[in-house]
Scaffold this motif. Sequence first.
Motif, PDB file in Angstrom:
ATOM      1  N   PHE A  33      67.671  50.429  67.475  1.00  0.00           N
ATOM      2  CA  PHE A  33      68.221  49.550  68.502  1.00  0.00           C
ATOM      3  C   PHE A  33      68.801  50.316  69.683  1.00  0.00           C
ATOM      4  O   PHE A  33      68.699  49.886  70.819  1.00  0.00           O
ATOM      5  N   ARG A  34      69.429  51.445  69.381  1.00  0.00           N
ATOM      6  CA  ARG A  34      70.175  52.104  70.444  1.00  0.00           C
ATOM      7  C   ARG A  34      69.608  53.460  70.839  1.00  0.00           C
ATOM      8  O   ARG A  34      70.186  54.160  71.638  1.00  0.00           O
ATOM      9  N   GLY A  35      68.476  53.847  70.266  1.00  0.00           N
ATOM     10  CA  GLY A  35      67.864  55.126  70.635  1.00  0.00           C
ATOM     11  C   GLY A  35      67.185  55.015  71.990  1.00  0.00           C
ATOM     12  O   GLY A  35      67.132  53.947  72.593  1.00  0.00           O
ATOM     13  N   GLY A 185      71.261  55.831  58.163  1.00  0.00           N
ATOM     14  CA  GLY A 185      70.495  55.400  59.334  1.00  0.00           C
ATOM     15  C   GLY A 185      71.118  54.263  60.112  1.00  0.00           C
ATOM     16  O   GLY A 185      70.408  53.424  60.659  1.00  0.00           O
ATOM     17  N   THR A 186      72.442  54.248  60.134  1.00  0.00           N
ATOM     18  CA  THR A 186      73.112  53.222  60.955  1.00  0.00           C
ATOM     19  C   THR A 186      74.142  53.883  61.861  1.00  0.00           C
ATOM     20  O   THR A 186      74.828  54.820  61.438  1.00  0.00           O
ATOM     21  N   SER A 187      74.228  53.379  63.095  1.00  0.00           N
ATOM     22  CA  SER A 187      75.210  53.941  64.026  1.00  0.00           C
ATOM     23  C   SER A 187      76.609  53.458  63.658  1.00  0.00           C
ATOM     24  O   SER A 187      77.590  53.947  64.194  1.00  0.00           O
ATOM     25  N   ALA A 188      76.691  52.499  62.735  1.00  0.00           N
ATOM     26  CA  ALA A 188      77.978  52.007  62.205  1.00  0.00           C
ATOM     27  C   ALA A 188      78.926  51.553  63.321  1.00  0.00           C
ATOM     28  O   ALA A 188      80.104  51.883  63.320  1.00  0.00           O
ATOM     29  N   ILE A 210      74.066  59.556  55.762  1.00  0.00           N
ATOM     30  CA  ILE A 210      72.798  60.266  55.981  1.00  0.00           C
ATOM     31  C   ILE A 210      72.290  59.859  57.354  1.00  0.00           C
ATOM     32  O   ILE A 210      71.983  58.685  57.601  1.00  0.00           O
ATOM     33  N   ASN A 211      72.211  60.823  58.272  1.00  0.00           N
ATOM     34  CA  ASN A 211      71.860  60.510  59.651  1.00  0.00           C
ATOM     35  C   ASN A 211      71.596  61.829  60.373  1.00  0.00           C
ATOM     36  O   ASN A 211      72.344  62.791  60.168  1.00  0.00           O
ATOM     37  N   PRO A 212      70.577  61.901  61.216  1.00  0.00           N
ATOM     38  CA  PRO A 212      70.343  63.158  61.960  1.00  0.00           C
ATOM     39  C   PRO A 212      71.456  63.435  62.952  1.00  0.00           C
ATOM     40  O   PRO A 212      71.609  64.555  63.417  1.00  0.00           O
TER      41      PRO A 212
END
Length: 241
Positions: A33-35, A185-188, A210-212
């Motif tokens: 959504f936000r990338g 994988g969530t920007s939370a 877990i997130n890059p």
Amino acid sequence: MISEKLADALRNSKRVVALTGAGVSAESGVPTFRGDSGLWKKFRPEELANFDAFIRNPQLVWEWYQYRRSLIYEIEPNPGHYALANMEKRYNEFHLITQNVDGLHHVAGSTNIIELHGNIRRNKCASCEKIYDKEISFQQKDVQKCECGGLIRPDVVWFGEVLPADALQRAFSAAENCELFFSIGTSAIVQPAAQLPFAAKEAGAYVVEINPEKTAITSYLDEHLEGPSGEILPKLLKILD
Ligand code: OAD
């Protein structure tokens, strides 16, 4: 890369929860959504993904969702989705809470799924809320009407709408009762889902992200595993072999 503490938690926990966001499907080709290539950048969702837009121009919103469905039906789960489906089989209690509407967790074989934002593969009547699960093809070009006369819409949570109460209650209950919690994988930043890692931590769970990239909540959690979930989750699963 995987700490002893996490390895112990993976091996010894009985109640595990995974919260997933758009990043889990990124490696399947679903834009986040936000990338930079975010879906929302191309389509201005605030104009389409809300009830007023649907009432103003139901055909436009319907076509946009049919287009999104046509993309989703062509893609497949990635190793991250499959690793989560496998994890479910290894624990007495494993809850998968997802903000994603793409349905890829189902396709990968997960069964105990709490969908916070609905599922784009389903429709429902905007008036009587009757669920249309399979009856309407994703190729149906025209917005359809329910037998009650109401318009049929996608069964997803739109901007300004409240989350399904039952799903939300089950999600918080799972988070508050688990020993190990993953935020993947969530920007939370979208509430109330972003509260779940905190609810788990306050109740004493070991909470791992877990997130890059780092997120707004990274510094509050126990561990951050930096990288794509499609690579990291299969490694975690190996610990359980
Ligand atoms: P976002 O787009 O806000 O965040 C996606 C996250 O995934 C980012 O933190 C990325 O760094 C991360 N990411 C990217 N590639 C990844 C990969 N390969 N593996 C793991 N992580 C990766 O999406 P969400 O947090 O899911 O709500 O957004 C939450 C909600 O905001 C959505 O469900 C949607 C939107 O408004 C509704 O539609 C109601």
